[in-house]
Design a protein around this motif. Sequence first.
Motif, PDB file in Angstrom:
ATOM      1  N   ILE A  23      19.850 -37.672  40.496  1.00 19.16           N
ATOM      2  CA  ILE A  23      19.774 -36.889  40.372  1.00 19.16           C
ATOM      3  C   ILE A  23      20.601 -35.825  39.572  1.00 19.16           C
ATOM      4  N   GLY A  24      22.297 -36.098  39.767  1.00 21.17           N
ATOM      5  CA  GLY A  24      22.821 -35.916  39.374  1.00 21.17           C
ATOM      6  C   GLY A  24      22.814 -36.384  37.713  1.00 21.17           C
ATOM      7  N   VAL A  25      22.649 -36.882  37.180  1.00 18.81           N
ATOM      8  CA  VAL A  25      23.124 -37.426  36.095  1.00 18.81           C
ATOM      9  C   VAL A  25      21.671 -37.153  35.001  1.00 18.81           C
ATOM     10  N   TYR A  26      20.503 -37.947  35.944  1.00 19.72           N
ATOM     11  CA  TYR A  26      19.321 -37.465  35.418  1.00 19.72           C
ATOM     12  C   TYR A  26      18.356 -36.306  35.231  1.00 19.72           C
ATOM     13  N   ALA A  27      19.115 -35.475  35.834  1.00 22.63           N
ATOM     14  CA  ALA A  27      18.305 -34.428  35.374  1.00 22.63           C
ATOM     15  C   ALA A  27      19.624 -33.455  35.393  1.00 22.63           C
ATOM     16  N   GLU A  28      20.497 -33.032  36.263  1.00 22.66           N
ATOM     17  CA  GLU A  28      21.732 -32.127  35.860  1.00 22.66           C
ATOM     18  C   GLU A  28      22.350 -32.750  34.866  1.00 22.66           C
ATOM     19  N   GLY A  29      22.356 -33.893  34.128  1.00 25.61           N
ATOM     20  CA  GLY A  29      23.107 -34.263  32.809  1.00 25.61           C
ATOM     21  C   GLY A  29      24.457 -34.751  32.870  1.00 25.61           C
ATOM     22  N   LYS A  30      24.963 -35.389  34.042  1.00 25.18           N
ATOM     23  CA  LYS A  30      26.546 -34.867  34.197  1.00 25.18           C
ATOM     24  C   LYS A  30      26.674 -36.704  33.849  1.00 25.18           C
ATOM     25  N   LYS A  31      27.288 -36.831  33.390  1.00 32.09           N
ATOM     26  CA  LYS A  31      28.155 -38.524  33.143  1.00 32.09           C
ATOM     27  C   LYS A  31      28.162 -39.739  34.104  1.00 32.09           C
ATOM     28  N   PRO A  32      27.201 -40.652  32.834  1.00 31.76           N
ATOM     29  CA  PRO A  32      27.365 -41.574  34.558  1.00 31.76           C
ATOM     30  C   PRO A  32      28.734 -43.156  33.805  1.00 31.76           C
ATOM     31  N   ASN A  33      28.523 -43.587  34.212  1.00 25.60           N
ATOM     32  CA  ASN A  33      29.720 -44.185  34.497  1.00 25.60           C
ATOM     33  C   ASN A  33      29.907 -45.416  33.058  1.00 25.60           C
ATOM     34  N   TYR A  34      28.755 -44.852  32.170  1.00 25.23           N
ATOM     35  CA  TYR A  34      28.345 -45.824  30.983  1.00 25.23           C
ATOM     36  C   TYR A  34      28.034 -44.516  30.487  1.00 25.23           C
ATOM     37  N   PRO A  35      28.717 -43.881  29.810  1.00 21.42           N
ATOM     38  CA  PRO A  35      27.611 -42.761  29.218  1.00 21.42           C
ATOM     39  C   PRO A  35      27.336 -43.612  28.189  1.00 21.42           C
ATOM     40  N   LEU A  36      27.435 -43.913  27.115  1.00 23.04           N
ATOM     41  CA  LEU A  36      27.085 -44.449  26.003  1.00 23.04           C
ATOM     42  C   LEU A  36      25.705 -45.076  25.878  1.00 23.04           C
ATOM     43  N   ILE A  37      25.272 -45.376  26.704  1.00 28.71           N
ATOM     44  CA  ILE A  37      24.073 -46.315  27.388  1.00 28.71           C
ATOM     45  C   ILE A  37      23.342 -45.451  28.038  1.00 28.71           C
ATOM     46  N   ASP A  38      23.755 -44.831  29.096  1.00 32.89           N
ATOM     47  CA  ASP A  38      23.165 -44.647  30.290  1.00 32.89           C
ATOM     48  C   ASP A  38      22.862 -43.359  30.169  1.00 32.89           C
ATOM     49  N   SER A  39      22.956 -42.836  29.593  1.00 35.84           N
ATOM     50  CA  SER A  39      23.249 -40.547  29.469  1.00 35.84           C
ATOM     51  C   SER A  39      21.945 -40.572  29.577  1.00 35.84           C
ATOM     52  N   ILE A  40      21.436 -39.204  29.708  1.00 36.39           N
ATOM     53  CA  ILE A  40      20.040 -38.277  30.319  1.00 36.39           C
ATOM     54  C   ILE A  40      19.163 -38.336  28.649  1.00 36.39           C
ATOM     55  N   SER A  41      18.577 -38.682  28.802  1.00 33.11           N
ATOM     56  CA  SER A  41      17.378 -38.735  27.436  1.00 33.11           C
ATOM     57  C   SER A  41      17.268 -36.940  27.207  1.00 33.11           C
ATOM     58  N   PHE A  42      17.489 -35.630  27.963  1.00 35.53           N
ATOM     59  CA  PHE A  42      17.529 -34.124  27.377  1.00 35.53           C
ATOM     60  C   PHE A  42      18.643 -33.715  26.819  1.00 35.53           C
ATOM     61  N   ASN A  43      18.547 -32.640  25.945  1.00 30.87           N
ATOM     62  CA  ASN A  43      19.611 -31.667  25.593  1.00 30.87           C
ATOM     63  C   ASN A  43      19.554 -31.031  26.911  1.00 30.87           C
ATOM     64  N   THR A  44      20.643 -30.299  28.316  1.00 28.56           N
ATOM     65  CA  THR A  44      20.247 -30.072  29.208  1.00 28.56           C
ATOM     66  C   THR A  44      20.582 -28.133  28.602  1.00 28.56           C
ATOM     67  N   LYS A  45      21.333 -28.059  27.640  1.00 32.22           N
ATOM     68  CA  LYS A  45      21.113 -26.663  27.174  1.00 32.22           C
ATOM     69  C   LYS A  45      19.955 -26.160  26.916  1.00 32.22           C
ATOM     70  N   HIS A  46      19.201 -26.888  26.270  1.00 32.91           N
ATOM     71  CA  HIS A  46      18.633 -26.249  25.440  1.00 32.91           C
ATOM     72  C   HIS A  46      17.673 -25.565  26.666  1.00 32.91           C
ATOM     73  N   LYS A  47      16.389 -24.470  26.177  1.00 35.30           N
ATOM     74  CA  LYS A  47      16.497 -23.350  26.945  1.00 35.30           C
ATOM     75  C   LYS A  47      15.203 -23.885  27.236  1.00 35.30           C
ATOM     76  N   ARG A  48      14.324 -24.833  26.648  1.00 33.50           N
ATOM     77  CA  ARG A  48      13.106 -25.404  26.996  1.00 33.50           C
ATOM     78  C   ARG A  48      13.067 -26.757  27.180  1.00 33.50           C
ATOM     79  N   TYR A  49      15.036 -27.292  28.482  1.00 34.79           N
ATOM     80  CA  TYR A  49      15.001 -27.623  29.979  1.00 34.79           C
ATOM     81  C   TYR A  49      14.538 -27.190  30.987  1.00 34.79           C
ATOM     82  N   TYR A  50      14.514 -25.642  30.704  1.00 23.94           N
ATOM     83  CA  TYR A  50      14.198 -24.919  32.411  1.00 23.94           C
ATOM     84  C   TYR A  50      12.495 -25.386  32.498  1.00 23.94           C
TER      85      TYR A  50
END
Length: 416
Positions: A157-184
């Motif tokens: 949940i932390g990585v794929y909803a909150e947007g926290k960094k995974p162990n390997y950010p270049l290949i495993d990061s969240i797909s969305f811009n958590t700062k965008h207003k549409r993310y809410y």
Amino acid sequence: MKKLFPLLFLMLITFSSGAQSLNVDPHYQFIQSANFVQSKNYYLLTLFEQDKAVSAILKKDEVLLKLAQQKLQDLNSSLAECKDALCLIQKAKFSDTEIATVSARLRALYQPGSALDLLTKTQLIPSGTYILNKGADAADLLVKAWEQDAAGINYTIGVYAEGKKPNYPLIDSISFNTKHKRYYTLMYDCAATLAGDVKNTQLFFEPAMQAALLYLQINERTDAANYEPMALTVNKAAADRVKLINWSKYPYSNILVPGAGGEDYTSPLSAEGMLRCRLAAQKYQSGAAPFIMVSGGKVHPYKVKFCEAEEMKRYLMNTLHIPESAIIMDPHARHTTTNLRNCVRLIYRYGIPYNKPGLIITDKSQTDAIMVMAARCEKELKCVPYKLGKRNAETEVEYYPAIEALQINPYEPLDP
């Protein structure tokens, strides 16, 4: 309890790594939920869900039932009260207090001869999936397995909803811009969907677990389920042939070829991947081993659609004319550490002799890295899932299976 196959007899086994003998069953058949991502990441919770007797105990316990009701209430109230995405997301996670409460209740409910005792001794321990807790007694193992699954859910949940960094950010990061207003809006819709999915549950872990699985799904990160069940699909020809092999004819049980990620989104197989396959094919044709294991998932570059193992298998078959029955795929590994770990798991699960060495074939630079990789394994996997043997050449090194490879890694949900 629903099984894919009947549970076979228990037997003590010892891997060549020197690990102590443990009640791990080489013939153990996993209990499956309808979702392979769930079963592979959160196996204890899958057992809780699928075992009718255990499920009934958990649903009837006043403390755990109250927790389930509170999680549902929090989820529903968040739709009215939360004005930002983070608020919605955090309502789904387990708090430290909730995790401790469940641990205490599991200890209280665990009694010799109970359904929880039976599940621990006939499922949890034989599966080997929490084997790093091998020094614990049965009750402690149950609690530690719960705490691992809860930590894994919170991590996902932390990585794929909150947007926290995974162990390997270049290949495993969240797909969305958590700062965008549409993310809410997206997170609100997730919460509303989740509320409908779990509205009738009486199991305390379902809201959080289903939230983690939903976030993986919308991120297109359900890689753990790819090609499953492999023994009945992509590996069927090879898995069926294992029982026919005269192992005394071969110095090695397998030739392991780690994948090499591509540089772009249009090339199915990198040049390095082709070269590694050619070296492996040469060794196979010389009679070194009856199987080539190709290992690598959909890794490089970020969210690529090509699977390294699948493309190497295709190249071995179509270009190098290696029969499908001689090729075993591991289509999940995302790192060199898990190339070895996953192939050890397949050796164990498919009935390949685990007291016989395998042979890693790759380029010199990766072989150099493998020779000093134990510390990285300890850091990332909390164990070393192999033991190295001789380095025969710049591109070849022997390895032996280690039973610790069976341990689930809760912090790599794409390949746990």
